[in-house]
Motif scaffolding. Structure first.
Motif, PDB file in Angstrom:
ATOM      1  N   GLU A 152       0.823  -1.208   0.000  1.00  0.00           N
ATOM      2  CA  GLU A 152       0.000   0.000   0.000  1.00  0.00           C
ATOM      3  C   GLU A 152       0.858   1.259   0.000  1.00  0.00           C
ATOM      4  O   GLU A 152       0.525   2.260  -0.647  1.00  0.00           O
ATOM      5  CB  GLU A 152      -0.928   0.000   1.224  1.00  0.00           C
ATOM      6  N   SER A 153       1.967   1.206   0.711  1.00  0.00           N
ATOM      7  CA  SER A 153       2.840   2.386   0.777  1.00  0.00           C
ATOM      8  C   SER A 153       3.393   2.738  -0.602  1.00  0.00           C
ATOM      9  O   SER A 153       3.478   3.915  -0.965  1.00  0.00           O
ATOM     10  CB  SER A 153       3.990   2.129   1.754  1.00  0.00           C
ATOM     11  N   THR A 154       3.758   1.722  -1.394  1.00  0.00           N
ATOM     12  CA  THR A 154       4.308   1.979  -2.723  1.00  0.00           C
ATOM     13  C   THR A 154       3.256   2.596  -3.631  1.00  0.00           C
ATOM     14  O   THR A 154       3.531   3.550  -4.372  1.00  0.00           O
ATOM     15  CB  THR A 154       4.847   0.682  -3.337  1.00  0.00           C
ATOM     16  N   PHE A 155       2.043   2.059  -3.586  1.00  0.00           N
ATOM     17  CA  PHE A 155       0.954   2.644  -4.368  1.00  0.00           C
ATOM     18  C   PHE A 155       0.749   4.107  -3.984  1.00  0.00           C
ATOM     19  O   PHE A 155       0.685   4.999  -4.844  1.00  0.00           O
ATOM     20  CB  PHE A 155      -0.345   1.865  -4.123  1.00  0.00           C
ATOM     21  N   HIS A 156       0.625   4.348  -2.694  1.00  0.00           N
ATOM     22  CA  HIS A 156       0.333   5.698  -2.192  1.00  0.00           C
ATOM     23  C   HIS A 156       1.428   6.682  -2.597  1.00  0.00           C
ATOM     24  O   HIS A 156       1.140   7.773  -3.122  1.00  0.00           O
ATOM     25  CB  HIS A 156       0.201   5.641  -0.670  1.00  0.00           C
ATOM     26  N   ILE A 157       2.667   6.306  -2.375  1.00  0.00           N
ATOM     27  CA  ILE A 157       3.790   7.205  -2.660  1.00  0.00           C
ATOM     28  C   ILE A 157       3.904   7.484  -4.147  1.00  0.00           C
ATOM     29  O   ILE A 157       4.145   8.629  -4.567  1.00  0.00           O
ATOM     30  CB  ILE A 157       5.094   6.596  -2.108  1.00  0.00           C
ATOM     31  N   LEU A 158       3.703   6.459  -4.990  1.00  0.00           N
ATOM     32  CA  LEU A 158       3.820   6.653  -6.434  1.00  0.00           C
ATOM     33  C   LEU A 158       2.712   7.567  -6.958  1.00  0.00           C
ATOM     34  O   LEU A 158       2.947   8.411  -7.835  1.00  0.00           O
ATOM     35  CB  LEU A 158       3.772   5.296  -7.144  1.00  0.00           C
TER      36      LEU A 158
ATOM     37  N   ASP B 102      -2.736  11.482 -15.593  1.00  0.00           N
ATOM     38  CA  ASP B 102      -3.181  10.217 -16.194  1.00  0.00           C
ATOM     39  C   ASP B 102      -2.495   9.024 -15.535  1.00  0.00           C
ATOM     40  O   ASP B 102      -3.128   8.009 -15.236  1.00  0.00           O
ATOM     41  CB  ASP B 102      -2.908  10.215 -17.699  1.00  0.00           C
ATOM     42  N   ASP B 103      -1.188   9.128 -15.317  1.00  0.00           N
ATOM     43  CA  ASP B 103      -0.458   8.034 -14.666  1.00  0.00           C
ATOM     44  C   ASP B 103      -0.930   7.846 -13.228  1.00  0.00           C
ATOM     45  O   ASP B 103      -1.035   6.716 -12.747  1.00  0.00           O
ATOM     46  CB  ASP B 103       1.045   8.320 -14.685  1.00  0.00           C
ATOM     47  N   ALA B 104      -1.195   8.953 -12.537  1.00  0.00           N
ATOM     48  CA  ALA B 104      -1.693   8.857 -11.164  1.00  0.00           C
ATOM     49  C   ALA B 104      -3.031   8.130 -11.122  1.00  0.00           C
ATOM     50  O   ALA B 104      -3.276   7.308 -10.230  1.00  0.00           O
ATOM     51  CB  ALA B 104      -1.825  10.256 -10.553  1.00  0.00           C
ATOM     52  N   CYS B 105      -3.902   8.399 -12.088  1.00  0.00           N
ATOM     53  CA  CYS B 105      -5.206   7.727 -12.139  1.00  0.00           C
ATOM     54  C   CYS B 105      -5.049   6.233 -12.400  1.00  0.00           C
ATOM     55  O   CYS B 105      -5.764   5.412 -11.812  1.00  0.00           O
ATOM     56  CB  CYS B 105      -6.068   8.361 -13.226  1.00  0.00           C
ATOM     57  N   VAL B 106      -4.124   5.875 -13.278  1.00  0.00           N
ATOM     58  CA  VAL B 106      -3.895   4.448 -13.576  1.00  0.00           C
ATOM     59  C   VAL B 106      -3.447   3.704 -12.324  1.00  0.00           C
ATOM     60  O   VAL B 106      -3.960   2.623 -12.005  1.00  0.00           O
ATOM     61  CB  VAL B 106      -2.848   4.307 -14.704  1.00  0.00           C
TER      62      VAL B 106
ATOM     63  N   GLN C  60      -5.424   0.779 -10.139  1.00  0.00           N
ATOM     64  CA  GLN C  60      -4.778  -0.507  -9.856  1.00  0.00           C
ATOM     65  C   GLN C  60      -4.740  -0.775  -8.356  1.00  0.00           C
ATOM     66  O   GLN C  60      -4.900  -1.919  -7.921  1.00  0.00           O
ATOM     67  CB  GLN C  60      -3.353  -0.519 -10.416  1.00  0.00           C
ATOM     68  N   MET C  61      -4.519   0.264  -7.576  1.00  0.00           N
ATOM     69  CA  MET C  61      -4.444   0.112  -6.117  1.00  0.00           C
ATOM     70  C   MET C  61      -5.738  -0.476  -5.564  1.00  0.00           C
ATOM     71  O   MET C  61      -5.714  -1.318  -4.649  1.00  0.00           O
ATOM     72  CB  MET C  61      -4.156   1.473  -5.486  1.00  0.00           C
TER      73      MET C  61
END
Length: 740
Positions: free
Chosen positions: A194-200, A211-215, A219-220
């Motif tokens: 979860e931390s990797t998803f959140h930070i990215l 757009d990348d943030a939405c993708v 996925q998260m």
């Protein structure tokens, strides 16, 4: 004790580890115990992206709560071996030496040093070095060491280490490197933490890559099954509505998805979310009235009052449908809230409303009422009233307001010029249209829409020779270019004038470009050729890269264009990617889309308007691109052809500059070269020197920067001038103009 292997480096037995040894146990990465603390990380003066020349101001998107939540997210424990537990003194000394030396070296030297240790080093040893680099805030060095370890045959995937490194790279805004590790985790069949998803996601938001943030956000939830923190939902939604209405309207589904997640997880939905959703709905081409009514009722149930922004959004939504009752009702509520400080956007909505129901004089009355209330008409107000009067064919009134608009010396005159020109075209007032075209070219940057309307006027007025000149000018001016519509217009002109040989030639060119051709046009051309006894054998159309297309590709590849392999057919695909924040790239993307139209996929080719040209599109898979893959890709990395010094024509240099270079405020020119080595750069420098261009070279990681200063920069621009696009803003800039 094991025998000490030979090595190219010498060590002293008295060399101590560079930091206190860590005990062997499952060690959670609490900020105060092993790695750098979150407080230290957040206290860094600047957070940089690993992309070159970032121009997005991330402060407007950044959410402090989302940044704060990154420090409390759970992450897996990582087991680290303690040096003092190793039985061999020589191994302890060598690992300590690597911890001290590697952070000081650049990538090539770092790899050479690690390659020299292959006889004795193992995964535990390298893991210790990576952890040390992270701890001393050398995240770049940690990534390089990790990447080297990842390529070794003895490497076994370590989820905890990958997660820790990705998290710290993301916090340090090394987005590409963080994403690379993120993708590696997924390829290993694991779900990132979860931390990797959140930070990215936060890193992408701060970099402006919505757009990348939405993708990653989708996925998260769908792939990872996580429940994001409230701050993350709010930060992403804030980024969605931070753009202009024309750009943000594409994110309606994403905004609704965020709202759905907030509701289903029982999180607080703040007023900004409701206001943003209604605002997004108001910009849609098709208005969902029921959804807007539901959101307004839900706001009232939560105790939120409708703000001025909400009421303006309501007016915008219902004015598009010509709903007088709802629009005026919202306007009256707006008067009660704002008093005499009525926003000009409300007047624009009312002007559009009465234009929809064919009452242009009422729209004009509202426009004049702005002046009586001492409200200066905005650019949008002038655009809207001129558009309404032009559609209703009120020629004198539209011309008067156009002269008034020009006298204000405001920017962005182009939409108003186009509305008037289309009115003249419908009324067959071709002389007035031509005069307005000349006036528009003097004040605004020419574009394809403007030239297409003028071309249509010339064809309708039977001025075929003049139409040919304008069409030729469109082809030669790379900033303007042609499309299916302009080609169909001149094709009809040729048929109408009996120029069937020219029509046949253009017809085959349009076939080659895969333009949609009006029905029955080929039969008309063939019938005309038969009647004039000029029958020609039908040609078989084949698609090939012409010489200029090949030169353009070479220039783009030097600037960092990506090419991918199609494993199924063993051919290659070219992926064009452009920076939304670069004026140069905005003009270049339209030019490339038109120039390679026949090579694009069907979905990327189906674009009606210039402002619909995406910032990312790709070609079909074709064997013609295999040559470029063999020259510009080697072992999965960017490369430079050995014969590049022979290929540096003015066209190649121009597209290299426009795609991978920029002009400094001092007038100096910088060209970015991704891949290659010193010998490749030397060949390029010598080739430029033969063109009387003296340059300097600086290396930064895997990227070379070739600089031209002073007179050399001016000579370079003169050399590529014939191929350079007009991307500089004039006093007037048209944005988002659509073709009718």
């Amino acid at each position: 004790m094991a025998s000490r292997p030979t090595t190219a480096f010498s060590f002293t037995s008295s060399l101590l580890p560079p930091f206190p040894p860590l005990r062997r146990h499952n060690l959670p990465f609490y900020p105060r115990r092993l790695l750098l603390s979150a407080s230290l990380l957040s206290s860094q003066p600047t957070l940089h992206s690993d992309q070159q020349n970032p121009s997005v101001n991330s402060a407007q998107f950044f959410d402090a709560w989302a940044e704060r939540d990154m420090r409390s997210l759970p992450s897996p424990d990582l087991e680290v071996i303690e040096l003092e537990d190793l039985p061999e003194q020589w191994r302890r000394s060598k690992i300590a030496w690597l911890c001290k030396e590697l952070p000081a070296h650049k990538h090539p030297t770092l790899v050479r040093v690690l390659n020299a240790q292959k006889k004795w080093i193992n995964q535990d040893d390298v893991t210790y070095v990576v952890v040390h680099c992270i701890r001393i805030r050398e995240n770049e060095s940690a990534f390089r060491v990790y990447s080297w370890m990842y390529q070794q045959k003895w490497y076994r995937f370590n989820f905890a280490l990958s997660t820790k490194l990705a998290d710290f790279l993301g916090k340090d805004r090394k987005i590409k490197k963080c994403r690379e590790i993120f993708d590696q985790i997924i390829k290993q069949g694991r779900v990132p933490s979860e931390s990797t998803f959140h930070i990215l996601i936060i890193a992408y938001i701060s970099d402006g890559s919505i757009d990348d943030a939405c993708v990653i956000y989708n996925q998260m939830i769908k792939f990872g099954g996580y429940k994001p923190r409230l701050s993350l939902h709010n930060a992403l939604f804030k980024a969605l509505v931070s753009k202009t209405g024309g750009e943000s309207k594409l994110y309606l589904k994403q905004g609704e998805f965020i709202y759905h997640n907030l509701i289903t997880r029982g999180l607080n939905v703040y007023r900004d979310i409701y206001e943003g959703l209604i605002w997004l709905h108001s910009y849609q081409d098709s208005i969902d009235k029921e959804r807007i009514f539901y959101l307004r009722e839900d706001m009232k149930r939560k105790g939120f009052r409708e703000s001025v922004n909400v009421l303006v959004s309501i007016m915008r939504a219902f004015s598009k449908e010509g709903n007088v009752e709802e629009t005026e009702k919202a306007y009256l509520e707006l008067l009660e809230k704002s008093g005499n400080e009525i926003p000009s956007r409300a007047f624009v909505c009312r002007i559009e409303l009465y234009g929809k129901i064919n009452e242009p004089m009422k729209s004009l009355e509202i426009f004049q009422g702005m002046k009586e209330l001492n409200i200066k008409p905005s650019i949008s107000a002038y655009h809207k009233i001129i558009n309404v009067l032009s559609r209703c064919k009120k020629v004198d009134l539209a011309e008067t307001l156009m002269e008034e608009f020009i006298s204000t010396e405001m920017r962005n005159l182009m939409p108003a010029f186009l509305d008037l020109m289309r009115m003249y075209l419908d009324l067959e007032m071709h002389e007035k249209l031509e005069g307005l075209f000349v006036k528009c070219v003097e004040r605004c940057r020419p574009n394809r829409v403007l030239y297409t309307v003028y071309l249509d006027s010339l064809v309708r007025s039977n001025k075929i020779e003049k139409a040919e000149e304008i069409f030729k000018e469109m082809i030669e001016n790379r900033t303007i270019g042609t499309n299916a519509k302009s080609c169909n217009i001149i094709l009809k002109g040729y048929v109408k004038a009996g120029e069937f040989l020219k029509a046949e030639k253009l017809y085959y060119i349009m076939q080659q470009k895969k333009y949609e051709i009006e029905p029955n046009m080929f039969e008309k051309i063939k019938r005309g050729l038969v009647l004039n006894k000029k029958v020609k054998i039908e040609k078989k159309v084949s698609v090939k890269l012409d010489e200029e297309q090949r030169e353009i590709l070479i220039g783009l590849f030097l600037g960092g264009l990506e090419i991918e392999s199609d494993e199924k057919n063993k051919n290659h695909i070219v992926r064009f990617t452009f920076n939304q924040d670069s004026e140069m790239h905005k003009a270049l993307r339209i030019n490339i889309h038109e120039r390679f139209n026949e090579w694009l996929t069907l979905s990327d080719r189906s674009v009606n308007y210039e402002n619909e040209v995406p910032y990312e599109f790709s070609t079909i898979s074709h064997l013609y691109f295999n040559f470029f893959a063999s020259q510009f890709r080697a072992n999965g990395q960017n490369a430079v052809p050995k014969l590049i010094h022979r290929w540096l024509s003015p066209c190649v240099l121009a597209y290299w500059y426009m795609y991978g270079g920029f002009k400094h405020s001092s007038g100096d020119i910088l060209l970015k070269l991704k891949g290659g080595n010193e010998k490749d750069v030397e060949r390029i420098v010598m080739s430029l020197k033969e063109k009387s261009l003296v340059c300097k070279v600086k290396r930064k990681g895997r990227v070379f920067w070739i600089g031209l200063q002073g007179n050399n920069a001016e000579s370079f621009l003169n050399l590529i001038g014939d191929y350079l696009l007009d991307f500089e803003r004039k006093n007037d800039e048209f944005l988002g103009v659509e073709e009718s």
